[in-house]
Design a protein around this motif. Structure first.
Motif, PDB file in Angstrom:
ATOM      1  N   LYS A 209      -4.882   1.943   4.132  1.00 12.04           N
ATOM      2  CA  LYS A 209      -3.699   1.800   4.985  1.00 12.04           C
ATOM      3  C   LYS A 209      -3.969   2.320   6.391  1.00 12.04           C
ATOM      4  O   LYS A 209      -3.493   1.747   7.381  1.00 12.04           O
ATOM      5  CB  LYS A 209      -2.515   2.546   4.371  1.00 12.04           C
ATOM      6  CG  LYS A 209      -1.236   2.352   5.175  1.00 12.04           C
ATOM      7  CD  LYS A 209      -0.061   3.069   4.577  1.00 12.04           C
ATOM      8  CE  LYS A 209       1.165   2.874   5.453  1.00 12.04           C
ATOM      9  NZ  LYS A 209       2.337   3.606   4.942  1.00 12.04           N
TER      10      LYS A 209
ATOM     11  N   LEU B 264       0.828  -1.206   0.000  1.00 14.55           N
ATOM     12  CA  LEU B 264       0.000   0.000   0.000  1.00 14.55           C
ATOM     13  C   LEU B 264       0.864   1.258   0.000  1.00 14.55           C
ATOM     14  O   LEU B 264       0.541   2.247  -0.667  1.00 14.55           O
ATOM     15  CB  LEU B 264      -0.925  -0.001   1.219  1.00 14.55           C
ATOM     16  CG  LEU B 264      -2.126  -0.945   1.169  1.00 14.55           C
ATOM     17  CD1 LEU B 264      -2.854  -0.958   2.507  1.00 14.55           C
ATOM     18  CD2 LEU B 264      -3.087  -0.536   0.054  1.00 14.55           C
TER      19      LEU B 264
ATOM     20  N   LEU C 139      -6.437   4.376  -1.174  1.00 13.68           N
ATOM     21  CA  LEU C 139      -5.272   3.655  -0.656  1.00 13.68           C
ATOM     22  C   LEU C 139      -4.893   4.158   0.737  1.00 13.68           C
ATOM     23  O   LEU C 139      -4.532   3.367   1.619  1.00 13.68           O
ATOM     24  CB  LEU C 139      -4.089   3.829  -1.610  1.00 13.68           C
ATOM     25  CG  LEU C 139      -4.197   3.126  -2.965  1.00 13.68           C
ATOM     26  CD1 LEU C 139      -3.072   3.586  -3.887  1.00 13.68           C
ATOM     27  CD2 LEU C 139      -4.149   1.612  -2.792  1.00 13.68           C
ATOM     28  N   TRP C 140      -4.983   5.469   0.917  1.00 10.82           N
ATOM     29  CA  TRP C 140      -4.654   6.051   2.219  1.00 10.82           C
ATOM     30  C   TRP C 140      -5.617   5.562   3.299  1.00 10.82           C
ATOM     31  O   TRP C 140      -5.200   5.177   4.398  1.00 10.82           O
ATOM     32  CB  TRP C 140      -4.682   7.574   2.125  1.00 10.82           C
ATOM     33  CG  TRP C 140      -4.743   8.259   3.451  1.00 10.82           C
ATOM     34  CD1 TRP C 140      -3.835   8.163   4.467  1.00 10.82           C
ATOM     35  CD2 TRP C 140      -5.777   9.127   3.918  1.00 10.82           C
ATOM     36  NE1 TRP C 140      -4.234   8.927   5.538  1.00 10.82           N
ATOM     37  CE2 TRP C 140      -5.420   9.531   5.228  1.00 10.82           C
ATOM     38  CE3 TRP C 140      -6.949   9.618   3.356  1.00 10.82           C
ATOM     39  CZ2 TRP C 140      -6.219  10.386   5.974  1.00 10.82           C
ATOM     40  CZ3 TRP C 140      -7.737  10.482   4.100  1.00 10.82           C
ATOM     41  CH2 TRP C 140      -7.372  10.851   5.391  1.00 10.82           C
TER      42      TRP C 140
ATOM     43  N   ALA D 217       2.272   1.699  -3.454  1.00  6.46           N
ATOM     44  CA  ALA D 217       1.195   2.113  -4.353  1.00  6.46           C
ATOM     45  C   ALA D 217       0.847   3.580  -4.133  1.00  6.46           C
ATOM     46  O   ALA D 217       0.624   4.333  -5.090  1.00  6.46           O
ATOM     47  CB  ALA D 217      -0.036   1.236  -4.137  1.00  6.46           C
ATOM     48  N   GLN D 218       0.812   4.009  -2.870  1.00  4.85           N
ATOM     49  CA  GLN D 218       0.545   5.412  -2.562  1.00  4.85           C
ATOM     50  C   GLN D 218       1.607   6.320  -3.172  1.00  4.85           C
ATOM     51  O   GLN D 218       1.288   7.378  -3.726  1.00  4.85           O
ATOM     52  CB  GLN D 218       0.516   5.624  -1.046  1.00  4.85           C
ATOM     53  CG  GLN D 218      -0.800   5.291  -0.380  1.00  4.85           C
ATOM     54  CD  GLN D 218      -0.770   5.689   1.080  1.00  4.85           C
ATOM     55  OE1 GLN D 218      -0.195   4.994   1.913  1.00  4.85           O
ATOM     56  NE2 GLN D 218      -1.372   6.802   1.398  1.00  4.85           N
TER      57      GLN D 218
END
Length: 234
Positions: A44, A8, A40-41, A11-12
């Motif tokens: 996570k 993650l 995504l944030w 990816a971020q």
């Protein structure tokens, strides 16, 4: 779990870099990256809620604005037609995503690893925070450099339109955007970033001076007075 957090984080970082670059060329791609990055944030944040402190500055003004917008829609003459505009409220997530992503220690470490790989290249050398063999590039300066690099390319795109099609009040340069006013607004903001960097960080940075000249030239050729005034007042 640690593996998922690592994925993650990477990816971020990737989405944030694409978001930064796309902001100078395509509003649609920027919005897609913004919502994807926000998702995504949040994912996570859910996984790491016990060890990561989230930052929510300006939440009260945002909440008040959201409430006022919802009340305005509910009391509108045609609430159903007005309701679709409420989707823009989700753009606030982009603000908190970027803020918390840059404050995330895991992402900063991943970003620093990427920066270190390119530290000896010319673009990285232009944004060093210290001199010497152990010089490093801060995440803030990295993204400033990324923004100005993309803005320079965007400005060059607009300038080539002058060479190809000429310039008149009925045919103004618009870069990769559909209308010259959007192009001028983007140039105004990025030119202010470059000017602020030169005024408060490094007045002798030739690369930033070159980027600023390109942006101001393209901004002038948009023939958009509001953007000129915006830059002047900024």
């Amino acid at each position: 779990m640690e593996r998922r957090i690592h994925i993650l984080t990477r990816a971020q970082l990737l989405v944030l870099m694409v978001f930064t670059l796309a902001g100078q060329f395509s509003i649609s791609i920027t919005h897609i990256c913004g919502f994807l990055g926000g998702g995504l944030w949040l994912a996570k944040a859910r996984l790491t809620r016990s060890r990561v402190r989230l930052h929510w500055p300006l939440w009260m003004p945002f909440a008040a604005f959201s409430l006022a917008s919802i009340l305005a829609v509910l009391t509108a003459l045609d609430p159903l037609r007005s309701f679709e505009h409420l989707k823009r409220l989700f753009e606030m997530v982009i603000f908190f995503w970027v803020l918390n992503t840059l404050a995330d220690p895991d992402l900063r470490n991943s970003l620093q690893a990427v920066i270190d790989k390119f530290r000896r290249t010319r673009p990285a050398q232009l944004f060093k925070t210290t001199r010497g063999a152990d010089a490093s590039v801060s995440p803030r300066n990295f993204f400033i450099g990324l923004i100005l690099f993309a803005a320079s390319l965007s400005a060059l795109t607009g300038l080539t339109q002058v060479l190809q099609d000429g310039l008149s009040i009925h045919h103004r340069i618009s870069g990769t955007f559909s209308i010259y006013m959007t192009f001028a607004g983007i140039l105004m903001q990025t030119a202010l970033v470059a000017a602020a960097y030169l005024l408060f960080r490094n007045k002798k940075n030739a690369w930033v001076w070159g980027a600023l000249v390109l942006m101001l030239l393209a901004l002038a050729l948009t023939l958009t007075r509001q953007a000129w005034l915006g830059f002047g007042s900024g």
